[in-house]
Write a protein that holds these residues in place. Sequence first.
Motif, PDB file in Angstrom:
ATOM      1  N   VAL A   1      50.493  -8.641 125.273  1.00 55.96           N
ATOM      2  CA  VAL A   1      50.943  -8.169 123.967  1.00 55.96           C
ATOM      3  C   VAL A   1      50.077  -8.711 122.832  1.00 55.96           C
ATOM      4  O   VAL A   1      49.907  -8.082 121.798  1.00 55.96           O
ATOM      5  CB  VAL A   1      52.418  -8.568 123.734  1.00 55.96           C
ATOM      6  N   GLN A   2      49.507  -9.890 123.033  1.00 58.22           N
ATOM      7  CA  GLN A   2      48.703 -10.476 121.975  1.00 58.22           C
ATOM      8  C   GLN A   2      47.440  -9.664 121.715  1.00 58.22           C
ATOM      9  O   GLN A   2      46.804  -9.818 120.678  1.00 58.22           O
ATOM     10  CB  GLN A   2      48.354 -11.932 122.317  1.00 58.22           C
ATOM     11  N   HIS A   3      47.069  -8.831 122.657  1.00 61.31           N
ATOM     12  CA  HIS A   3      45.893  -7.979 122.474  1.00 61.31           C
ATOM     13  C   HIS A   3      46.276  -6.497 122.489  1.00 61.31           C
ATOM     14  O   HIS A   3      45.403  -5.638 122.615  1.00 61.31           O
ATOM     15  CB  HIS A   3      44.864  -8.277 123.570  1.00 61.31           C
ATOM     16  N   ALA A   4      47.555  -6.212 122.335  1.00 61.03           N
ATOM     17  CA  ALA A   4      48.021  -4.837 122.450  1.00 61.03           C
ATOM     18  C   ALA A   4      47.531  -3.973 121.295  1.00 61.03           C
ATOM     19  O   ALA A   4      47.455  -2.756 121.431  1.00 61.03           O
ATOM     20  CB  ALA A   4      49.539  -4.803 122.521  1.00 61.03           C
ATOM     21  N   HIS A   5      47.226  -4.584 120.159  1.00 62.96           N
ATOM     22  CA  HIS A   5      46.809  -3.798 119.005  1.00 62.96           C
ATOM     23  C   HIS A   5      45.399  -4.137 118.541  1.00 62.96           C
ATOM     24  O   HIS A   5      45.033  -3.870 117.407  1.00 62.96           O
ATOM     25  CB  HIS A   5      47.827  -3.961 117.867  1.00 62.96           C
ATOM     26  N   HIS A   6      44.600  -4.737 119.403  1.00 60.00           N
ATOM     27  CA  HIS A   6      43.179  -4.943 119.081  1.00 60.00           C
ATOM     28  C   HIS A   6      42.416  -5.338 120.338  1.00 60.00           C
ATOM     29  O   HIS A   6      42.986  -5.824 121.319  1.00 60.00           O
ATOM     30  CB  HIS A   6      42.997  -6.002 117.993  1.00 60.00           C
ATOM     31  N   GLU A   7      41.119  -5.134 120.297  1.00 62.20           N
ATOM     32  CA  GLU A   7      40.234  -5.551 121.379  1.00 62.20           C
ATOM     33  C   GLU A   7      39.871  -7.025 121.207  1.00 62.20           C
ATOM     34  O   GLU A   7      40.334  -7.698 120.275  1.00 62.20           O
ATOM     35  CB  GLU A   7      38.962  -4.688 121.373  1.00 62.20           C
ATOM     36  N   SER A   8      39.007  -7.516 122.076  1.00 66.81           N
ATOM     37  CA  SER A   8      38.537  -8.894 121.968  1.00 66.81           C
ATOM     38  C   SER A   8      37.877  -9.123 120.611  1.00 66.81           C
ATOM     39  O   SER A   8      37.164  -8.257 120.082  1.00 66.81           O
ATOM     40  CB  SER A   8      37.546  -9.190 123.090  1.00 66.81           C
ATOM     41  N   CYS A   9      38.114 -10.283 120.047  1.00 69.65           N
ATOM     42  CA  CYS A   9      37.638 -10.626 118.706  1.00 69.65           C
ATOM     43  C   CYS A   9      36.149 -10.341 118.508  1.00 69.65           C
ATOM     44  O   CYS A   9      35.745  -9.755 117.496  1.00 69.65           O
ATOM     45  CB  CYS A   9      37.930 -12.112 118.453  1.00 69.65           C
ATOM     46  N   ILE A  10      35.331 -10.713 119.459  1.00 67.64           N
ATOM     47  CA  ILE A  10      33.876 -10.637 119.304  1.00 67.64           C
ATOM     48  C   ILE A  10      33.401  -9.202 119.091  1.00 67.64           C
ATOM     49  O   ILE A  10      32.355  -8.957 118.481  1.00 67.64           O
ATOM     50  CB  ILE A  10      33.172 -11.266 120.535  1.00 67.64           C
ATOM     51  N   ASN A  11      34.167  -8.212 119.546  1.00 70.13           N
ATOM     52  CA  ASN A  11      33.775  -6.813 119.424  1.00 70.13           C
ATOM     53  C   ASN A  11      33.762  -6.320 117.978  1.00 70.13           C
ATOM     54  O   ASN A  11      33.163  -5.288 117.688  1.00 70.13           O
ATOM     55  CB  ASN A  11      34.707  -5.921 120.244  1.00 70.13           C
ATOM     56  N   TYR A  12      34.422  -7.050 117.083  1.00 73.30           N
ATOM     57  CA  TYR A  12      34.555  -6.587 115.698  1.00 73.30           C
ATOM     58  C   TYR A  12      33.518  -7.200 114.758  1.00 73.30           C
ATOM     59  O   TYR A  12      33.486  -6.852 113.581  1.00 73.30           O
ATOM     60  CB  TYR A  12      35.964  -6.915 115.180  1.00 73.30           C
ATOM     61  N   PHE A  13      32.684  -8.085 115.277  1.00 68.48           N
ATOM     62  CA  PHE A  13      31.731  -8.810 114.424  1.00 68.48           C
ATOM     63  C   PHE A  13      30.300  -8.589 114.902  1.00 68.48           C
ATOM     64  O   PHE A  13      30.024  -8.674 116.101  1.00 68.48           O
ATOM     65  CB  PHE A  13      32.032 -10.312 114.443  1.00 68.48           C
ATOM     66  N   ASN A  14      29.397  -8.314 113.970  1.00 68.64           N
ATOM     67  CA  ASN A  14      27.970  -8.332 114.297  1.00 68.64           C
ATOM     68  C   ASN A  14      27.437  -9.751 114.075  1.00 68.64           C
ATOM     69  O   ASN A  14      28.159 -10.642 113.596  1.00 68.64           O
ATOM     70  CB  ASN A  14      27.195  -7.308 113.463  1.00 68.64           C
ATOM     71  N   ASN A  15      26.168  -9.975 114.415  1.00 70.81           N
ATOM     72  CA  ASN A  15      25.608 -11.327 114.338  1.00 70.81           C
ATOM     73  C   ASN A  15      25.639 -11.896 112.929  1.00 70.81           C
ATOM     74  O   ASN A  15      25.888 -13.094 112.724  1.00 70.81           O
ATOM     75  CB  ASN A  15      24.173 -11.326 114.879  1.00 70.81           C
TER      76      ASN A  15
END
Length: 345
Positions: free
Chosen positions: A288-302
């Motif tokens: 459930v902790q990831h039910a409304h988003h993907e892994s954190c790293i996927n949302y950030f560029n370098n």
Amino acid sequence: MNAHYNRSRPLLFFNHNPKAGGGTIRFIIEALKKCKIDSDSYEKYIIDDNHTIEIQMRNDTTWTTSSEHDFDHDNCVVYVNEYSKGKSIHRKHGYVIGNIREPCSHYVSLWGYASIGMGGHYRFAKNHGFEHLLGRDYPQFSSKGDINRFQEWLGRVEGLISKRTVKSYGSNFDMVDCWVILEDFQNSMLRCLLLYEKQGGFVNWKVPEVIDLVQNVIKQNQSSSQRYLSVPEAVSRLTTDTWDSVEAAAKMREEIREQQYQWMQQMRGFYKREPQPNYTKNDVDSSVQHAHHESCINYFNNTLLQNMRNGKEKSIFDHFGYEGCCQKAFNHSLLEFDDISSYHT
């Protein structure tokens, strides 16, 4: 602990940092305590000796509200709610637990939760004209368009997490006695209960929710290279008859899963989905902790990864020793127990 705080403070405070495991903390605390009090009501009560205090008393699974002239400090919790200010008076009169998580994952969770139409930030975004920057591609909001929307949203709100943290916990993070750290939730929560008890608080080690917590830390201790100092101390609190409640704890978990799912179905703003049996906020390791988003790293560029680590949230990264944006590693010396191993009830 600062010298001007009382050695024994049986009244427990929880200063709630939203989207950082707070719902689970409340779930455990409310199994331990029979009454709950809002911090505003408590502060009025302290300032005015004749002021009555509004409390909610638990009777099995229901809570009833009443106004009283006194209350049982051992069996009550005071909530410093989301967006409220932490104050020295809280630590003067009680033992304060706070909660924290790595800032980048905190932003992703906040945005994802708002994207399903829930939480205070959804209302904030709607009222301030950037609801269009919330996620659209339900359920995990991880499409290229959603990632672009997240990054634009982040540019609008960057600094929000640190502002909330400073308001709740002080610029030096000194409005808290013990931290529950989301990246090591089970162990840090158990540690806070032990330290709270050590300085004079009451913990009922026989309630199923606490037994469940201890069991989970024992499992962590067996499978991880990180040795959790809380395990021997916690096990010593559990008597033989206490372990008979383990089956009850498992049954309660299933009941809570169903209650939480039904609540979410009722409260969800404008999205609907098929029932998910494992949907619960009371297990921070569940899906459930990831039910409304993907892994954190996927949302950030370098570039964003570097900017976040050295930007407006830098004080949180530095104080808790988080190694970087979207990284779970932190300074584990924060979870040391000092002389707790020599303490006995």
